[in-house]
Design a protein around this motif. Structure first.
Motif, PDB file in Angstrom:
ATOM      1  N   THR A 149     -14.307  22.725 -14.342  1.00  0.00           N
ATOM      2  CA  THR A 149     -14.840  22.759 -12.189  1.00  0.00           C
ATOM      3  C   THR A 149     -14.499  23.229 -11.489  1.00  0.00           C
ATOM      4  N   ALA A 150     -16.102  23.354 -10.659  1.00  0.00           N
ATOM      5  CA  ALA A 150     -15.874  24.055  -9.531  1.00  0.00           C
ATOM      6  C   ALA A 150     -16.173  22.896  -8.278  1.00  0.00           C
ATOM      7  N   TYR A 151     -15.460  22.685  -7.540  1.00  0.00           N
ATOM      8  CA  TYR A 151     -15.863  21.993  -6.134  1.00  0.00           C
ATOM      9  C   TYR A 151     -15.913  22.583  -5.244  1.00  0.00           C
ATOM     10  N   ILE A 152     -17.094  22.459  -4.400  1.00  0.00           N
ATOM     11  CA  ILE A 152     -17.396  23.259  -2.951  1.00  0.00           C
ATOM     12  C   ILE A 152     -17.127  21.897  -1.774  1.00  0.00           C
ATOM     13  N   ASP A 153     -16.315  21.688  -1.227  1.00  0.00           N
ATOM     14  CA  ASP A 153     -16.365  20.828  -0.249  1.00  0.00           C
ATOM     15  C   ASP A 153     -16.512  19.320  -1.183  1.00  0.00           C
ATOM     16  N   GLY A 154     -15.894  18.958  -2.196  1.00  0.00           N
ATOM     17  CA  GLY A 154     -15.392  18.268  -2.239  1.00  0.00           C
ATOM     18  C   GLY A 154     -16.410  17.654  -3.361  1.00  0.00           C
TER      19      GLY A 154
END
Length: 169
Positions: free
Chosen positions: A42-47
């Protein structure tokens, strides 16, 4: 853009669902994280979760990374059939810092070439990051640091990160 891609010598192939809403629309730095849970990446950006993909879409070996504009790309290496016992263990980077407590300067001596050095304050705020030092030692100017306790994390070129604490007086 807006997807997760497998990149090899033949080019890039999208393997994650296309997300039509861009997660980033500026040129500022953002916190990118790739998290593995079982066979899902899974990719998270800024949480915030942005995209996810399962291992079967990624092929049998290689790496996956993400980034935007001038942000750093992070990579998740994987190989089919390898379990934790087959993975080469990283050697912890041993280092010493002196003087401790530090005045205006802090010396760092490591047992291998320092790739990255990060100093955080007691509440985890990043105060200083130095990359690609290319030496086993460095001198850090601490005149801009307030008196208190800090943590220094050193990652050698062929090792895993090690952390120690120091006091700025």
């Amino acid at each position: 853009i807006n997807g997760i891609y497998l990149v090899d010598t033949t080019g890039a192939v999208e393997v994650g669902d296309l997300n039509t809403t861009p997660a980033v629309s500026d040129t500022a730095y953002h916190d990118y994280r790739l998290v593995r849970a079982g066979s899902t990446l899974t990719a998270y950006i800024d949480g915030t979760e942005y995209l996810s993909v399962t291992d079967d879409a990624l092929g049998t070996e290689g790496g996956i990374g993400m980034g935007s504009y001038n942000d750093i790309a992070l990579f998740d290496d994987f190989a089919e059939g390898e379990g934790p016992s087959a993975v080469n263990e990283l050697i912890q980077t041993n280092f010493k810092i002196y003087p401790n407590p530090a005045g205006d300067y802090l010396n760092v001596d490591a047992d291998n070439i320092i790739q990255e050095l990060v100093i955080t304050n007691i509440i985890g705020q990043e105060m200083l990051t130095i990359r690609d030092i290319g030496s086993r030692s460095t001198l850090i100017n601490t005149t801009g640091f307030k008196n208190g306790i800090y943590f220094i994390t050193v990652c050698g070129i062929d090792g895993s990160p090690s952390t120690d604490k120091f006091i700025k007086k």
